[in-house]
Motif scaffolding. Structure first.
Motif, mmCIF file in Angstrom:
data_model
loop_
_atom_site.group_PDB
_atom_site.id
_atom_site.type_symbol
_atom_site.label_atom_id
_atom_site.label_comp_id
_atom_site.label_asym_id
_atom_site.label_seq_id
_atom_site.Cartn_x
_atom_site.Cartn_y
_atom_site.Cartn_z
ATOM 1 N N LEU A 159 0.862 -1.178 0.000
ATOM 2 C CA LEU A 159 0.000 0.000 0.000
ATOM 3 C C LEU A 159 0.904 1.235 0.000
ATOM 4 O O LEU A 159 1.784 1.369 0.855
ATOM 5 N N VAL A 160 0.715 2.115 -0.987
ATOM 6 C CA VAL A 160 1.498 3.338 -1.107
ATOM 7 C C VAL A 160 0.682 4.504 -0.560
ATOM 8 O O VAL A 160 -0.495 4.660 -0.889
ATOM 9 N N VAL A 161 1.315 5.323 0.260
ATOM 10 C CA VAL A 161 0.660 6.490 0.847
ATOM 11 C C VAL A 161 1.407 7.737 0.390
ATOM 12 O O VAL A 161 2.621 7.846 0.584
ATOM 13 N N ILE A 162 0.698 8.678 -0.232
ATOM 14 C CA ILE A 162 1.308 9.946 -0.641
ATOM 15 C C ILE A 162 0.409 11.090 -0.189
ATOM 16 O O ILE A 162 -0.810 10.984 -0.227
ATOM 17 N N LYS A 163 1.033 12.188 0.247
ATOM 18 C CA LYS A 163 0.214 13.253 0.845
ATOM 19 C C LYS A 163 -0.298 14.244 -0.181
ATOM 20 O O LYS A 163 -1.091 15.120 0.150
ATOM 21 N N SER A 164 0.127 14.111 -1.430
ATOM 22 C CA SER A 164 -0.387 14.971 -2.482
ATOM 23 C C SER A 164 -1.053 14.087 -3.534
ATOM 24 O O SER A 164 -1.930 13.290 -3.206
ATOM 25 N N VAL A 165 -0.641 14.236 -4.786
ATOM 26 C CA VAL A 165 -1.183 13.418 -5.868
ATOM 27 C C VAL A 165 -0.053 12.657 -6.535
ATOM 28 O O VAL A 165 1.127 12.999 -6.392
ATOM 29 N N VAL A 166 -0.395 11.631 -7.272
ATOM 30 C CA VAL A 166 0.600 10.852 -7.996
ATOM 31 C C VAL A 166 1.411 11.769 -8.905
ATOM 32 O O VAL A 166 0.850 12.582 -9.655
ATOM 33 N N GLU B 1 -3.926 8.675 -2.172
ATOM 34 C CA GLU B 1 -3.522 10.058 -2.401
ATOM 35 C C GLU B 1 -4.114 10.952 -1.314
ATOM 36 O O GLU B 1 -5.086 10.607 -0.656
ATOM 37 N N HIS B 2 -3.492 12.123 -1.135
ATOM 38 C CA HIS B 2 -3.975 13.126 -0.177
ATOM 39 C C HIS B 2 -4.107 12.537 1.229
ATOM 40 O O HIS B 2 -5.047 12.861 1.960
ATOM 41 N N HIS B 3 -3.178 11.692 1.597
ATOM 42 C CA HIS B 3 -3.152 11.126 2.950
ATOM 43 C C HIS B 3 -1.823 11.468 3.614
ATOM 44 O O HIS B 3 -0.756 11.162 3.079
ATOM 45 N N THR B 4 -1.904 12.105 4.751
ATOM 46 C CA THR B 4 -0.726 12.479 5.532
ATOM 47 C C THR B 4 -0.506 11.453 6.631
ATOM 48 O O THR B 4 -1.457 11.091 7.340
ATOM 49 N N VAL B 5 0.727 10.996 6.778
ATOM 50 C CA VAL B 5 1.054 10.093 7.873
ATOM 51 C C VAL B 5 1.241 10.912 9.138
ATOM 52 O O VAL B 5 2.108 11.784 9.212
ATOM 53 N N LEU B 6 0.417 10.623 10.132
ATOM 54 C CA LEU B 6 0.478 11.344 11.405
ATOM 55 C C LEU B 6 1.544 10.776 12.323
ATOM 56 O O LEU B 6 2.192 11.522 13.065
ATOM 57 N N ALA B 7 1.695 9.460 12.299
ATOM 58 C CA ALA B 7 2.631 8.812 13.215
ATOM 59 C C ALA B 7 2.914 7.400 12.738
ATOM 60 O O ALA B 7 2.113 6.795 12.014
ATOM 61 N N LEU B 8 4.056 6.894 13.152
ATOM 62 C CA LEU B 8 4.369 5.482 12.983
ATOM 63 C C LEU B 8 3.839 4.743 14.199
ATOM 64 O O LEU B 8 4.025 5.175 15.334
ATOM 65 N N CYS B 9 3.154 3.643 13.978
ATOM 66 C CA CYS B 9 2.634 2.825 15.077
ATOM 67 C C CYS B 9 3.746 1.918 15.588
ATOM 68 O O CYS B 9 4.468 1.305 14.798
ATOM 69 N N THR B 10 3.870 1.817 16.879
ATOM 70 C CA THR B 10 4.917 0.981 17.459
ATOM 71 C C THR B 10 4.381 0.161 18.628
ATOM 72 O O THR B 10 3.458 0.576 19.332
ATOM 73 N N THR B 11 4.982 -0.994 18.818
ATOM 74 C CA THR B 11 4.754 -1.824 19.989
ATOM 75 C C THR B 11 6.104 -2.314 20.474
ATOM 76 O O THR B 11 6.845 -2.954 19.716
ATOM 77 N N ASP B 12 6.453 -1.970 21.703
ATOM 78 C CA ASP B 12 7.740 -2.390 22.280
ATOM 79 C C ASP B 12 8.907 -2.017 21.371
ATOM 80 O O ASP B 12 9.831 -2.804 21.153
ATOM 81 N N GLY B 13 8.859 -0.819 20.820
ATOM 82 C CA GLY B 13 9.967 -0.333 20.015
ATOM 83 C C GLY B 13 10.014 -0.842 18.596
ATOM 84 O O GLY B 13 10.968 -0.568 17.860
#
Length: 527
Positions: free
Chosen positions: A42-49, A161-173
């Protein structure tokens, strides 16, 4: 929706084997390669292709494939090491440069069309190179052609498209997914045992840059918050020849180094050559040429110089994109020198990785400009960035594939970053004034104080995640620049004008208890 695992609320959830954040040459290459290995991508980009730094790259790809008899991988590595001013990791350089020909063949198989001569790809020379090993597409539209080909090849890939990553999810580092938000404010959680950051650089730290609007240091900020190490943050490369106009601000086109490779020379308003301390003159590495221009402008009180390309026959055919940019400003490069000035171009530092894109955080990988592989050192050699993106996009998939096989899947919640940011307009003024081509202790201290004041002024106000990321990255750049009390590569200290052998190493930063720390000293700027 109710939060789970201590995380924040979300509106939807998805699962993948690997999430690739970014859609330039490194991101799409990684996604296509992973898909070919049978992974769910799954590719996430905060603007457009297609809205990437790759698409803006006029320069070519530096690659050795045996077609130039006098050239070889060892010579390319030697040029890279020289440009990097003693901070290049030689082993990494040999691996990436050695894989270059295969990576170009893969790009061609995916549809990229490079300029050809009668029997082989056309090649030219750029600053810092001892041989003509640079291949191009469309004369000066190499990045646009590569992006076009990858966009076409990746048309079946799932892309948000048009998706901003808010945070990386982590468990125990360990990273195991990303939290995102779309343009309408809907929040989602993507569970994945591997996350590949291919988010590009941080050129929007500066008022004038060649980078697109999305280059806000997102990947570095995300990785820092997840516990990753960063290095070489002080080395922001300023391209010597960005097209200058009286209203120059924001994203501006560069005048490719290949123009100087074809015979153009740097001159002042009276047509006199700009003095360079390097015997290679206008074809020295970017840090040297940018420093020479900045020194001249400071001494003469001017805000630009000129690139005289009037002696180049067939300029419009060789450089159609640059010709169009110039004509839009009323400049005819065939008859009139082009006004140019240095501008923020490429961040040599970033998230510390090995030669496969692994970071020190399990489940997290970084490739392209966001990563610090050790290839660029203190100053990137011209046209090594597209090379690195193509090669590392292929290489990263092997450890991703291995990790997915051995690591158990887990689901995690997440937390939004809670830093107080400065506005990006204020940050750009601070960084452009005090942390530009030339720096000194007084200016760097002033920058640190101004950023802290700007944060206080925005306390409690609504702000963007891009501003949060830019603020964190700005503080990291300032901290590293304060610590490096010497002049090396594209980091120039007026108060420390010479190299110091004690600093012939990278400065690595991590976030700990609200401060940046290194292995052997406390950095002077809080995180």
């Amino acid at each position: 929706m109710n939060p789970r695992n201590g995380g924040s609320a979300r509106d939807w959830e998805r699962h993948a084997d690997v999430v690739v954040v970014g859609g330039g040459i490194s991101g799409y290459t990684a996604a296509l390669t992973a898909q070919a290995r049978g992974l769910r991508v799954l590719v996430v980009i905060k603007s457009v292709v297609g809205d990437t730094a790759t698409s803006l790259a006029q320069g070519g790809v530096a690659v050795v494939d045996g077609s130039v008899p006098a050239d070889n991988v060892a010579a390319h590595v030697a040029d890279t090491v020289t440009a990097g001013d003693e901070l290049v990791d030689g082993d990494t350089a040999r691996v990436i440069i050695g894989d270059g020909a295969a990576a170009i063949a893969t790009l061609q198989a995916r549809g990229a069309v490079f300029d050809r001569g009668l029997s082989s790809l056309k090649r030219t020379r750029e600053g810092g190179h001892t041989h003509s090993r640079i291949i191009h597409a469309g004369g000066d539209a190499t990045g646009a052609e590569i992006q076009r080909a990858l966009n076409t090849a990746a048309r079946e890939l799932p892309v948000l498209e048009h998706h901003t990553v808010l945070a990386l999810c982590t468990t125990d580092g360990t990273v195991n997914g990303v939290a995102v938000v779309d343009a309408d404010g809907n929040r989602g959680l993507i569970h994945a045992p591997a996350v590949v950051l291919a988010t590009g650089g941080a050129g929007q730290l500066y008022s004038v840059t060649t980078n697109p609007a999305g280059s806000t240091g997102d990947g570095v900020a995300l990785a820092l918050r997840a516990g990753a190490s960063i290095a070489d943050m002080e080395f922001m490369q300023f391209h010597p020849t960005m097209l200058f106009t009286p209203r120059s601000s924001g994203t501006r086109p560069l005048i490719s180094e290949a123009v100087r490779g074809e015979g153009a020379v740097l001159v002042d308003a009276y047509g006199k050559r700009i003095a360079s301390p390097d015997p290679r003159g206008d074809l020295a590495s970017r840090d040297i040429v940018a420093r020479a221009i900045a020194t001249h402008m400071h001494r003469t009180g001017t805000d630009h110089v000129y690139l005289d390309a009037t002696t180049i026959d067939g300029f419009a055919a060789r450089f159609p994109t640059i010709t169009a940019y110039c004509r839009a400003e009323g400049i005819n490069p065939r008859t009139t020198p082009i006004p140019v000035a240095p501008g923020a171009h490429y961040h040599c530092g970033g998230v510390v990785t090995d030669a496969f894109g692994r970071t020190n955080v399990p489940g997290l990988f970084a490739i392209g400009e966001v990563a610090r592989t050790g290839l660029h050192g203190a100053n990137r050699l011209a046209s090594n960035s597209l090379l690195e993106g193509a090669v590392m996009g292929e290489r990263v998939v092997q450890p991703v594939f291995e990790d997915i096989l051995i690591r158990p899947r887990s689901e995690a919640g997440w937390q939004c970053p809670r830093e107080t940011p400065a506005s990006h307009q204020v940050l750009q003024r601070i960084m452009s004034t005090h942390v530009g081509v030339v720096r000194d202790s007084e200016g760097l201290d002033r920058a640190a104080n101004l950023v802290a004041q700007a944060e206080m002024q925005t306390l409690g106000r609504q702000s963007s995640f891009a501003d949060q990321n830019l603020t964190l990255v700005a503080k990291a750049v300032i901290a590293a620049a304060q610590l490096r009390r010497e002049t090396r590569g594209c980091h120039t200290r007026l108060d420390h004008p010479y190299r110091d052998s004690g600093f012939a190493r990278s400065i690595t930063l991590t976030m700990r208890d609200g401060s940046f720390t290194t292995d052997d000293m406390e950095a002077p700027v809080r995180a």
